[in-house]
Design an enzyme around this catalytic site. Sequence first.
Site, PDB file in Angstrom:
ATOM      1  N   ASN A   1       3.473   6.098   0.587  1.00 54.31           N
ATOM      2  CA  ASN A   1       4.044   5.164   1.606  1.00 54.31           C
ATOM      3  C   ASN A   1       4.961   4.684   0.570  1.00 54.31           C
ATOM      4  O   ASN A   1       5.130   2.977   1.388  1.00 54.31           O
ATOM      5  CB  ASN A   1       3.276   4.359   2.718  1.00 54.31           C
TER       6      ASN A   1
ATOM      7  N   ASP B   1      -7.970   0.321  -0.909  1.00 48.47           N
ATOM      8  CA  ASP B   1      -7.255   0.208   0.104  1.00 48.47           C
ATOM      9  C   ASP B   1      -6.386  -0.871  -0.303  1.00 48.47           C
ATOM     10  O   ASP B   1      -6.030  -2.258   0.470  1.00 48.47           O
ATOM     11  CB  ASP B   1      -7.950   0.224   1.561  1.00 48.47           C
TER      12      ASP B   1
ATOM     13  N   ASN C   1      -5.832  -2.455   9.026  1.00 47.46           N
ATOM     14  CA  ASN C   1      -5.912  -1.147   9.394  1.00 47.46           C
ATOM     15  C   ASN C   1      -6.762  -0.459   8.068  1.00 47.46           C
ATOM     16  O   ASN C   1      -6.639   0.621   7.025  1.00 47.46           O
ATOM     17  CB  ASN C   1      -4.688  -0.201   9.168  1.00 47.46           C
TER      18      ASN C   1
END
Length: 428
Positions: free
Chosen positions: A90, A303, A276
């Site tokens: 992303n 993450d 998230n």
Amino acid sequence: MSKILIRGARVLGGDPQDVLIDGETIAQVGESLEAGDATVVEAEGKVLLPGLVDLHTHLREPGREDSETVLTGTRAAASGGFTAVFAMANTFPVADTAGVVEQVWRLGKEHGYCDVQPIGAVTVGLEGKKLAELGAMHDSAAGVTVFSDDGKCVDDAVIMRRALEYVKAFGGVVAQHAQEPRLTEGAQMNEGVVSAELGLGGWPAVAEESIIARDVLLAEHVGSRVHICHLSTAGSVEIVRWAKSRGIDVTAEVTPHHLLLTDELVRTYDPVYKVNPPLRTERDVMALREALADGTIDIVATDHAPHPHEDKDCEWAAAAMGMVGLETALSVVQQTMVETGLLTWEGVADRMSFAPARIGRAEGHGRPVSAGEPANLTLLDPAYRGTVDPAGFASRSRNTPYEGRELPGRVTHTFLRGRATLTDGKLA
């Protein structure tokens, strides 16, 4: 390259041994090895692990270099004991073509702090409508094997099925960000008692669990591999456990922050805790720890999600989701898993090196600490106790939830193919 003798290290937490590195390779492992002309690293009381592998890192380059770059992110990785990271897709532009993944891969090679393996997007532009160039990315110089729209869920079952079928041809894996989008519209935190009391939009566990249930069944139907990103609920654990009992080829990861932190921290309204998937309940945290210990959850993945100051220093609703994690991951795992007796250091080596390297097909990583193997190694002082100060981070961003918190353990040395990227806690 010169020789290095690591003297008296507890290899995988076992009895003290010497490890001799010659060039890019481990030459000998044993007791009372002769130093000769080697540089000696005194490692009494320290634990020697294979170089850590992170299957889930956001390096932000290209496009968001204000948050992180491949250089700063890999420096942070080396500081945390990692010798390989998988960079999520992303970015801006999205890593959905051979050109973009090769750019990220080459930047990692140029900087040399750790190996960077790009993750390719599943769909064009992460829009969930059309498959990206999966085959071209796999055939590129980057050799992509892991594909993910992380940050977004591949919520269309037909697209997900096609992706699973496509990657099966070359042994790839689809890493799913499990979040049913319609169940999480406007969600700000975990749905539960705390969200009700604070009046914040709730993010129900079933939004994660329903996607995992669908995708393990799709993987079984297709006969392909699926990996579940940042699993966060007790219910998700049970679904993955059930799927594995059926022989479905599913793997799963948990983040360090989901092993330690709970949604009670959201009462502070400090956006550093906005992430998230969201921080869940104490019950979920305990279930995740047990699942990591018994192998239901295969790996720890950071993450690592860096954000500039202005994206976090604002009101909760406007803040970006995510936390940095590369430089604190091993310490959090030591506190939550080793010091609680749930994992040995050998277990840590499996969950943070052997297994992620196997899932991501990271050649030369996640290898035994033995003669003839690549000298990708991490040396840790488990007796160290220190307060987390993000001012000393190598990452460009400072959005850590652990600022001011005492954590155990400190990576003192990291070796990438025999070259010290970190020495006595200082980057090369």
